[in-house]
Scaffold this motif. Structure first.
Motif, PDB file in Angstrom:
ATOM      1  N   UNK A 186       0.836  -1.213   0.000  1.00  0.00           N
ATOM      2  CA  UNK A 186       0.000   0.000   0.000  1.00  0.00           C
ATOM      3  C   UNK A 186       0.863   1.252   0.000  1.00  0.00           C
TER       4      UNK A 186
ATOM      5  N   UNK B 211       1.182   4.288  -3.117  1.00  0.00           N
ATOM      6  CA  UNK B 211       0.590   5.589  -2.772  1.00  0.00           C
ATOM      7  C   UNK B 211      -0.855   5.460  -2.324  1.00  0.00           C
ATOM      8  N   UNK B 212      -1.286   4.220  -2.013  1.00  0.00           N
ATOM      9  CA  UNK B 212      -2.630   4.048  -1.482  1.00  0.00           C
ATOM     10  C   UNK B 212      -2.641   4.513  -0.033  1.00  0.00           C
TER      11      UNK B 212
ATOM     12  N   UNK C  95      -2.153  11.579  -8.092  1.00  0.00           N
ATOM     13  CA  UNK C  95      -2.583  10.192  -7.866  1.00  0.00           C
ATOM     14  C   UNK C  95      -2.863   9.472  -9.190  1.00  0.00           C
ATOM     15  N   UNK C  96      -3.430  10.208 -10.126  1.00  0.00           N
ATOM     16  CA  UNK C  96      -3.745   9.584 -11.408  1.00  0.00           C
ATOM     17  C   UNK C  96      -2.477   9.246 -12.187  1.00  0.00           C
TER      18      UNK C  96
ATOM     19  N   UNK D 194      -1.170   6.147 -10.895  1.00  0.00           N
ATOM     20  CA  UNK D 194      -1.998   5.020 -11.332  1.00  0.00           C
ATOM     21  C   UNK D 194      -1.790   4.689 -12.804  1.00  0.00           C
TER      22      UNK D 194
ATOM     23  N   UNK E 263       1.683   2.624 -12.272  1.00  0.00           N
ATOM     24  CA  UNK E 263       1.731   1.508 -11.344  1.00  0.00           C
ATOM     25  C   UNK E 263       0.319   1.041 -11.028  1.00  0.00           C
TER      26      UNK E 263
ATOM     27  N   UNK F 174      -2.025  -1.701  -8.570  1.00  0.00           N
ATOM     28  CA  UNK F 174      -1.987  -2.590  -7.405  1.00  0.00           C
ATOM     29  C   UNK F 174      -3.259  -3.420  -7.395  1.00  0.00           C
TER      30      UNK F 174
ATOM     31  N   UNK G 161     -10.439  -0.262 -15.421  1.00  0.00           N
ATOM     32  CA  UNK G 161      -8.999  -0.063 -15.291  1.00  0.00           C
ATOM     33  C   UNK G 161      -8.513   1.169 -16.037  1.00  0.00           C
TER      34      UNK G 161
ATOM     35  N   UNK H 166      -7.709   5.927 -14.564  1.00  0.00           N
ATOM     36  CA  UNK H 166      -6.705   6.994 -14.460  1.00  0.00           C
ATOM     37  C   UNK H 166      -6.380   7.660 -15.788  1.00  0.00           C
TER      38      UNK H 166
ATOM     39  N   UNK I 159      -4.806  -0.665 -16.909  1.00  0.00           N
ATOM     40  CA  UNK I 159      -4.178   0.607 -16.519  1.00  0.00           C
ATOM     41  C   UNK I 159      -2.906   0.866 -17.322  1.00  0.00           C
TER      42      UNK I 159
END
Lengths: 255, 319
Positions: free
Chosen positions: A46, A50-51, A71-72, A75, A78, A80, A100, A103, A155
């Motif tokens: 996590x 960056x969660x 954050x985008x 994403x 990366x 998760x 997916x 982002x 993603x």
């Protein structure tokens, strides 16, 4: 894309779960994280994704501090996949995979050719071509796990983090999921997976990191890490190891 | 496709709303009233009474439908609705306080007070649902408690005031009696932007449906999304209550009807819920004006009459 952490400390309230971990995963590596329950493996993922915000330390993704990245943007680089999804989502497989692309989307903007291509590639790589129209809840455990994997692949990440992707799967489905990951890794994807099964770890990992009590206990190639002595210390259990007659890799198990 | 059908139905109900009421106009009369500009009787009925009332119904219904859809999305709970979770009651209490403490207060200020009440209600809810999906049972129980508390305060306030009867019927049961252009002018600047923001939020709501951790992994700021959604719910519910009082079940029923039409994708579900809510309230208001003509029923009785059996159906037959 490479991923590294320096002095990463993660806390839930007052409880320190990851304590000053530093590690460096070069681009294209296949890393398996092992260790006892409650040792901090999932929390480490996590923090790397960056969660979860670190209490201290820095995570760098492709050279950039992820705390300063949008954050985008993180994403898009990366993905998760958390532990086996307990949410009973009322979607068909293809709809799930499309999510997916979140982002990459902007509000009020229709899907692009790039979105479609990414979704198709994800479906192909996760080997779920035949399941597109199936409701998620009608799938078997292995099929469902590959559908969630396709969501992460849509993603178009260059680093993929997975938390126990093979738990609850039978042997054949475990191997299927790991083979998908191995193929993606050969295509250049950096893979970091938490696994409980040491035999699977030994077979697929280039590098194994053992996490216990919030710290890195062992870090190295399977032949260095999966020794009875080292594992006994990490798991608090007497261990022995055979070696795989075909590959020569260690096969540890409790004594 | 379904969107077009709903829009068509809304237009038909709009036409009927203009034609029918205590005084029945023929279609030609209604059209004459719409178009001609010479102060005749039909024009008065159409422009000053029925058209604004229909628009108010659409705004109230859309606000409640979107509130319900947002609440169900952020709580991942199919039973979420501004009435059940006490947001309506909080807004209603603020409205009652405004009415009782400041008699003769401007309707603009009353709307502001009511919307603030809705935001407080949403804030209470946010504090309960902050850590992601909480169980249906806990959320519903908390909502019932909040709703009962504010509801009791409303009745207490109204009962202690001298204008109890006049106020309470239209307000507690929910209705559009006497609503006019001014209502639409006050709430449209809230409802229309709020619905637009809610629609812009839908991709994030879609991600949130997959669980907080996965949503975060998809680059969605989950806490911020929840915060924005609940602010929208507070403002929309407050706006609806300020016009129509406590209209129950629209926020619950609209998203479920929409889900059965367009599925789980919030990008379609949320706008469809706005349309379904608007259609439900406009139809209920039309029927409320007709059943005991020339008098009328509080419209909220009709939404409850449709909504309550539907809730029972959900409880009994869905998962």
């Amino acid at each position: 894309m490479d991923l590294s952490a320096q002095g990463l400390t993660l806390r839930y309230g007052q409880k320190t779960v990851i304590d000053g971990v530093s590690l460096d995963v070069p681009s294209g590596e296949f890393v398996v994280i092992v260790g006892p329950n409650a040792g901090g493996k999932s929390t480490l993922l996590r923090g790397l994704a960056r969660v979860m915000r670190p209490a201290a330390g820095v995570v760098r993704l492709g050279g950039d501090d992820i705390a300063t990245l949008d954050a985008r943007e993180v994403a898009r680089r990366l993905a998760i996949l958390p532990q086996m999804q307990q949410f009973d989502v009322d979607l068909v497989v293809e709809e799930l995979v499309w999510r997916g692309r979140t982002p990459h989307h902007r509000p009020f903007r229709p899907a692009t050719q790039a979105d479609l291509a990414a979704v198709e590639r994800a479906i192909e790589h996760a080997r779920i071509e035949g399941l597109r129209e199936r409701p998620l809840r009608s799938l078997s455990g292995g099929e469902r796990q590959r559908a969630w994997l396709a969501l992460a692949l849509a993603q178009e990440p260059r680093v993929l983090l997975l938390d126990e992707p093979t738990t609850f799967l039978d042997l054949r489905h475990q191997v299927e999921v790991m083979e998908v990951l191995a193929r993606l890794n050969q295509g250049g994807l950096t893979v970091i997976a938490v696994l409980h099964d040491l035999a699977l770890a030994s077979r697929y990992a280039q590098r194994i990191i053992a996490i216990a009590d919030g710290k890195i206990a062992l870090d190295g190639a399977p032949s260095e890490v999966l020794t009875p002595d080292a594992l006994s210390r990490v798991f608090g259990l007497d261990m022995v190891a055979l070696s795989d007659p075909r590959t020569g890799r260690p096969l540890p198990f409790p004594a | 496709m379904w969107t077009l059908a709903l829009l068509g139905a809304l237009v038909v109900v709009g036409m009927l709303s203009i034609i029918m009421g205590a005084i029945m106009l023929g279609l030609p009369d209604a059209i004459r009233g719409l178009i001609h500009d010479n102060g005749e009787f039909e024009r008065l009925v159409v422009w000053d009474l029925r058209l604004p009332r229909f628009l108010d119904a659409v705004l109230v219904g859309a606000a409640l439908g979107v509130s319900g859809a947002l609440l169900q999305a952020v709580t991942r709970n199919p039973l979420a609705d501004p009435t059940i979770l006490g947001v309506s009651a909080a807004a209603g209490l603020a409205l009652a306080v405004g009415l009782v403490l400041f008699p003769g207060i401007d309707r603009e200020w009353l709307a502001v007070i009511t919307i603030l009440g809705g935001l407080v209600g949403a804030g209470v809810l946010l504090s309960m649902a902050w850590q992601g999906a909480i169980s249906s049972i806990r959320l519903t129980l908390a909502g019932i408690a909040i709703s009962a508390f504010f509801g009791a305060a409303i009745v207490g306030l109204l009962a202690s005031s001298t204008t109890f009867l006049e106020l309470s019927l239209g307000f507690l049961a929910g209705g559009l009696y006497g609503s006019d252009w001014r209502d639409a002018q006050i709430v449209a600047p809230i409802v229309i932007p709020a619905v637009a923001i809610a629609i812009a939020l839908t991709p994030r709501l879609n991600a949130l449906a997959l669980g907080d951790e996965l949503a975060a992994g998809l680059g969605v700021l989950t806490d911020r999304t929840r915060l924005i959604a609940l602010i929208l719910v507070g403002a929309l519910t407050g706006a609806a209550v300020s016009v129509a009082g406590l209209v129950s079940f629209v926020g619950l029923v609209s998203p479920h009807v929409s889900r059965s039409l367009v599925g789980e994708d919030q990008r379609y579900l949320l706008p469809t819920s706005a349309l379904t809510g608007a259609l439900l309230v406009a139809t209920a208001d039309l029927v409320a004006r007709l059943v005991i003509r020339p008098s009328e029923l509080p419209m909220g009785i009709l939404t409850a009459a449709v909504g309550a059996p539907f809730l029972l159906y959900l409880v009994r037959f869905r998962r």
